[in-house]
Design an enzyme around this catalytic site. Structure first.
Site, PDB file in Angstrom:
ATOM      1  N   ILE A 104      20.603  44.112  74.108  1.00  0.00           N
ATOM      2  CA  ILE A 104      21.249  44.133  72.734  1.00  0.00           C
ATOM      3  C   ILE A 104      20.095  43.718  71.665  1.00  0.00           C
ATOM      4  O   ILE A 104      20.309  44.479  70.507  1.00  0.00           O
ATOM      5  CB  ILE A 104      22.348  43.418  72.805  1.00  0.00           C
ATOM      6  CG1 ILE A 104      23.390  43.853  71.415  1.00  0.00           C
ATOM      7  CG2 ILE A 104      22.323  41.803  72.545  1.00  0.00           C
ATOM      8  CD1 ILE A 104      23.776  45.272  71.674  1.00  0.00           C
ATOM      9  N   ASP A 148      32.961  41.871  79.859  1.00  0.00           N
ATOM     10  CA  ASP A 148      32.091  41.949  79.169  1.00  0.00           C
ATOM     11  C   ASP A 148      32.387  43.022  78.059  1.00  0.00           C
ATOM     12  O   ASP A 148      32.206  42.877  76.743  1.00  0.00           O
ATOM     13  CB  ASP A 148      30.601  41.906  79.648  1.00  0.00           C
ATOM     14  CG  ASP A 148      29.463  41.749  78.712  1.00  0.00           C
ATOM     15  OD1 ASP A 148      29.144  40.884  78.216  1.00  0.00           O
ATOM     16  OD2 ASP A 148      28.989  43.173  78.246  1.00  0.00           O
ATOM     17  N   ARG A 194      11.669  34.080  76.586  1.00  0.00           N
ATOM     18  CA  ARG A 194      10.702  33.484  77.612  1.00  0.00           C
ATOM     19  C   ARG A 194       9.704  34.497  77.960  1.00  0.00           C
ATOM     20  O   ARG A 194       8.536  34.184  78.386  1.00  0.00           O
ATOM     21  CB  ARG A 194      11.422  32.746  78.817  1.00  0.00           C
ATOM     22  CG  ARG A 194      12.536  31.639  78.374  1.00  0.00           C
ATOM     23  CD  ARG A 194      13.602  31.493  79.618  1.00  0.00           C
ATOM     24  NE  ARG A 194      14.197  32.925  79.815  1.00  0.00           N
ATOM     25  CZ  ARG A 194      15.247  32.918  80.644  1.00  0.00           C
ATOM     26  NH1 ARG A 194      15.635  31.859  81.356  1.00  0.00           N
ATOM     27  NH2 ARG A 194      15.817  34.072  80.885  1.00  0.00           N
ATOM     28  N   LYS A 249      28.620  38.294  70.897  1.00  0.00           N
ATOM     29  CA  LYS A 249      29.643  37.873  71.744  1.00  0.00           C
ATOM     30  C   LYS A 249      29.331  38.032  73.300  1.00  0.00           C
ATOM     31  O   LYS A 249      28.140  38.560  73.657  1.00  0.00           O
ATOM     32  CB  LYS A 249      30.838  39.074  71.525  1.00  0.00           C
ATOM     33  CG  LYS A 249      30.263  40.395  71.638  1.00  0.00           C
ATOM     34  CD  LYS A 249      30.013  41.425  72.719  1.00  0.00           C
ATOM     35  CE  LYS A 249      30.571  41.147  74.192  1.00  0.00           C
ATOM     36  NZ  LYS A 249      30.087  42.147  74.930  1.00  0.00           N
TER      37      LYS A 249
HETATM   38  P1  NAP Z   1      19.803  40.962  78.658  1.00  0.00           P
HETATM   39  O1  NAP Z   1      19.374  42.367  78.434  1.00  0.00           O
HETATM   40  O2  NAP Z   1      19.771  40.289  79.904  1.00  0.00           O
HETATM   41  O3  NAP Z   1      18.996  40.084  77.478  1.00  0.00           O
HETATM   42  C1  NAP Z   1      19.110  38.571  77.275  1.00  0.00           C
HETATM   43  C2  NAP Z   1      17.762  38.024  77.095  1.00  0.00           C
HETATM   44  O4  NAP Z   1      17.986  36.833  76.768  1.00  0.00           O
HETATM   45  C3  NAP Z   1      16.940  38.362  78.130  1.00  0.00           C
HETATM   46  O5  NAP Z   1      16.032  39.205  78.216  1.00  0.00           O
HETATM   47  C4  NAP Z   1      16.194  36.812  78.298  1.00  0.00           C
HETATM   48  O6  NAP Z   1      14.780  37.158  77.925  1.00  0.00           O
HETATM   49  C5  NAP Z   1      16.523  36.071  77.271  1.00  0.00           C
HETATM   50  N1  NAP Z   1      17.099  34.684  77.560  1.00  0.00           N
HETATM   51  C6  NAP Z   1      17.863  34.260  78.734  1.00  0.00           C
HETATM   52  N2  NAP Z   1      18.068  32.871  78.526  1.00  0.00           N
HETATM   53  C7  NAP Z   1      17.288  32.552  77.514  1.00  0.00           C
HETATM   54  C8  NAP Z   1      17.203  31.256  77.004  1.00  0.00           C
HETATM   55  N3  NAP Z   1      17.650  30.061  77.472  1.00  0.00           N
HETATM   56  N4  NAP Z   1      16.294  31.099  75.716  1.00  0.00           N
HETATM   57  C9  NAP Z   1      15.834  32.094  75.100  1.00  0.00           C
HETATM   58  N5  NAP Z   1      16.059  33.497  75.789  1.00  0.00           N
HETATM   59  C10 NAP Z   1      16.637  33.682  76.708  1.00  0.00           C
HETATM   60  O7  NAP Z   1      21.362  40.938  77.833  1.00  0.00           O
HETATM   61  P2  NAP Z   1      21.774  41.722  77.069  1.00  0.00           P
HETATM   62  O8  NAP Z   1      22.444  43.142  77.387  1.00  0.00           O
HETATM   63  O9  NAP Z   1      21.081  42.070  75.728  1.00  0.00           O
HETATM   64  O10 NAP Z   1      23.168  40.819  76.580  1.00  0.00           O
HETATM   65  C11 NAP Z   1      22.794  39.502  75.672  1.00  0.00           C
HETATM   66  C12 NAP Z   1      24.235  39.299  75.080  1.00  0.00           C
HETATM   67  O11 NAP Z   1      24.560  40.262  74.050  1.00  0.00           O
HETATM   68  C13 NAP Z   1      25.513  39.062  76.011  1.00  0.00           C
HETATM   69  O12 NAP Z   1      26.467  37.977  75.608  1.00  0.00           O
HETATM   70  C14 NAP Z   1      26.172  40.526  75.877  1.00  0.00           C
HETATM   71  O13 NAP Z   1      27.634  40.211  76.206  1.00  0.00           O
HETATM   72  C15 NAP Z   1      26.011  40.766  74.549  1.00  0.00           C
HETATM   73  N6  NAP Z   1      25.961  42.039  74.133  1.00  0.00           N
HETATM   74  C16 NAP Z   1      25.285  43.041  75.189  1.00  0.00           C
HETATM   75  C17 NAP Z   1      25.421  44.497  74.753  1.00  0.00           C
HETATM   76  C18 NAP Z   1      24.872  45.488  75.585  1.00  0.00           C
HETATM   77  O14 NAP Z   1      24.962  46.683  75.317  1.00  0.00           O
HETATM   78  N7  NAP Z   1      23.939  44.988  76.743  1.00  0.00           N
HETATM   79  C19 NAP Z   1      26.291  44.943  73.795  1.00  0.00           C
HETATM   80  C20 NAP Z   1      26.780  43.965  72.752  1.00  0.00           C
HETATM   81  C21 NAP Z   1      26.536  42.589  73.010  1.00  0.00           C
HETATM   82  P3  NAP Z   1      13.466  36.338  78.329  1.00  0.00           P
HETATM   83  O15 NAP Z   1      13.522  36.449  79.771  1.00  0.00           O
HETATM   84  O16 NAP Z   1      12.511  36.886  77.451  1.00  0.00           O
HETATM   85  O17 NAP Z   1      14.043  34.947  78.118  1.00  0.00           O
END
Ligand code: NAP
Length: 311
Positions: free
Chosen positions: A16, A169, A39, A92
């Site tokens: 995101i 989600d 990270r 969110k």
């Molecule tokens: P994602 O692709 O798994 O990305 C999350 C990133 O957070 C990971 O790549 C990780 O990167 C980092 N991370 C994890 N733990 C961490 C920590 N303790 N400190 C710092 N960085 C950390 O997930 P995402 O899809 O982007 O979703 C993230 C949030 O956005 C969720 O709550 C989701 O519901 C929301 N969201 C997602 C979407 C979507 O379409 N995917 C849409 C709207 C909202 P590193 O390994 O570099 O730390």
């Protein structure tokens, strides 16, 4: 003369952050991307730090952060940010549990930080026009159909199957719209949740909501939708049928398309964050998250076929 943009850091560079936050900040007059805290997934030419404390030490001009990590563990990030007086935009869902979400809101009260608990779907173009249209009408029936393919939208994200998440989600986005546009507060009447045999979170859910009137409010979520993806809400009233389609970005009344503002969700989200910062106000609505928690609490569970990312 316009104010200088606020230097902001993204915490958690994943899907995101890359899909929405980074391009939106790049196009914004109100914010500039000064750093990241992540990270592994660092960005070229943007300084990265291992923690909020290191961020503040290395980039003292940073005044705001956008938390884009998965929900678990956010309270620790919030406490660090509040300790350093940073303003916070929270993706969110706000946290992994209701207790943690309430602790996040409590951490802000009496602090110098502004907190924006965001619901990006509420910023979809047709949501405010729909809310205005519904205000003086009597609602008879609401049908929500939120059906998407987890393999397409969350490729390989195992955290999506952690307890408390699964189909909620995306589903929480529909609930964030409903709780914004319907004129009466909503509570959960009953739910059924379908859990894959190999997962700790549901792949589908059906909810019945109660708004204190005799309106019939039925909500269907599916995370295994092949073919066309569906993010639709239909609302039958005493004075016409409102349909919101494409996640709340388009609206029709009795089948006739209505004009809606032409501004992307995340541009509106960041504009709202800038407004909250300017007025030193927080926006901390947890209601969509409470409905999800209630669905887990009251939901009747059934087991369905094991989930396979390659299935
Ligand atoms: P994602 O692709 O798994 O990305 C999350 C990133 O957070 C990971 O790549 C990780 O990167 C980092 N991370 C994890 N733990 C961490 C920590 N303790 N400190 C710092 N960085 C950390 O997930 P995402 O899809 O982007 O979703 C993230 C949030 O956005 C969720 O709550 C989701 O519901 C929301 N969201 C997602 C979407 C979507 O379409 N995917 C849409 C709207 C909202 P590193 O390994 O570099 O730390």
């Amino acid at each position: 003369m316009s104010a200088q943009p606020t230097p902001l850091a993204i915490v958690g560079v994943g899907k995101i952050a890359r899909d929405q936050h980074i391009p939106t900040i790049a196009a914004s007059d109100a914010f500039t991307l000064a750093a990241t805290v992540t990270r592994h997934n660092t960005l070229p030419d943007v300084p990265n730090y291992g923690s909020i404390a290191e961020l503040v030490a290395g980039q003292p001009k940073v005044r705001a952060i956008a938390i884009c990590t998965p929900p678990r563990g956010r309270i620790a990030l919030i406490r660090d940010a509040v300790a350093h007086g940073l303003d916070i935009l929270l993706e969110k869902p706000p946290a992994a549990t209701v207790t943690e979400a309430e602790a996040i809101v409590a951490a802000i009260a009496g602090s110098d930080s502004v907190l924006h608990v965001t619901w990006h779907s509420r910023e979809a173009a047709a949501v405010e026009p729909a809310r205005a249209w519904l205000q003086d009408r009597r609602i008879a029936r609401v049908t929500v159909s939120w059906r998407e393919d987890v393999r397409v939208w969350h490729p390989g994200q195992e955290w999506i199957w952690e307890p408390g998440i699964g189909v909620f989600d995306p589903g929480i986005n529909a609930l964030s719209i409903l709780t914004r546009i319907l004129p009466h507060p909503l509570s959960l009447a009953r739910a059924t949740l379908a859990f894959p045999a190999n997962k700790a979170a549901p792949i589908a859910a059906d909810l019945v909501l109660d708004d204190g009137t005799d309106a019939a409010i039925a909500v269907g979520f599916d995370f295994d939708q092949r073919g066309p993806q569906t993010w639709d809400i239909a609302i039958q009233t005493d004075d016409g049928v409102l349909t919101l389609t494409a996640g709340g970005s388009a609206m029709a009344v009795d089948g006739v398309t209505q004009a809606v503002p032409d501004e992307p969700e995340y541009a509106r989200l960041y504009a709202r964050f800038a407004e909250l910062i300017a007025t030193r106000q927080s926006d901390t609505d947890l209601q969509p998250f409470r409905l999800v928690a209630d669905a887990y609490l009251l939901g009747v569970r059934r087991e369905v076929a094991a989930f396979d990312w390659n299935g």
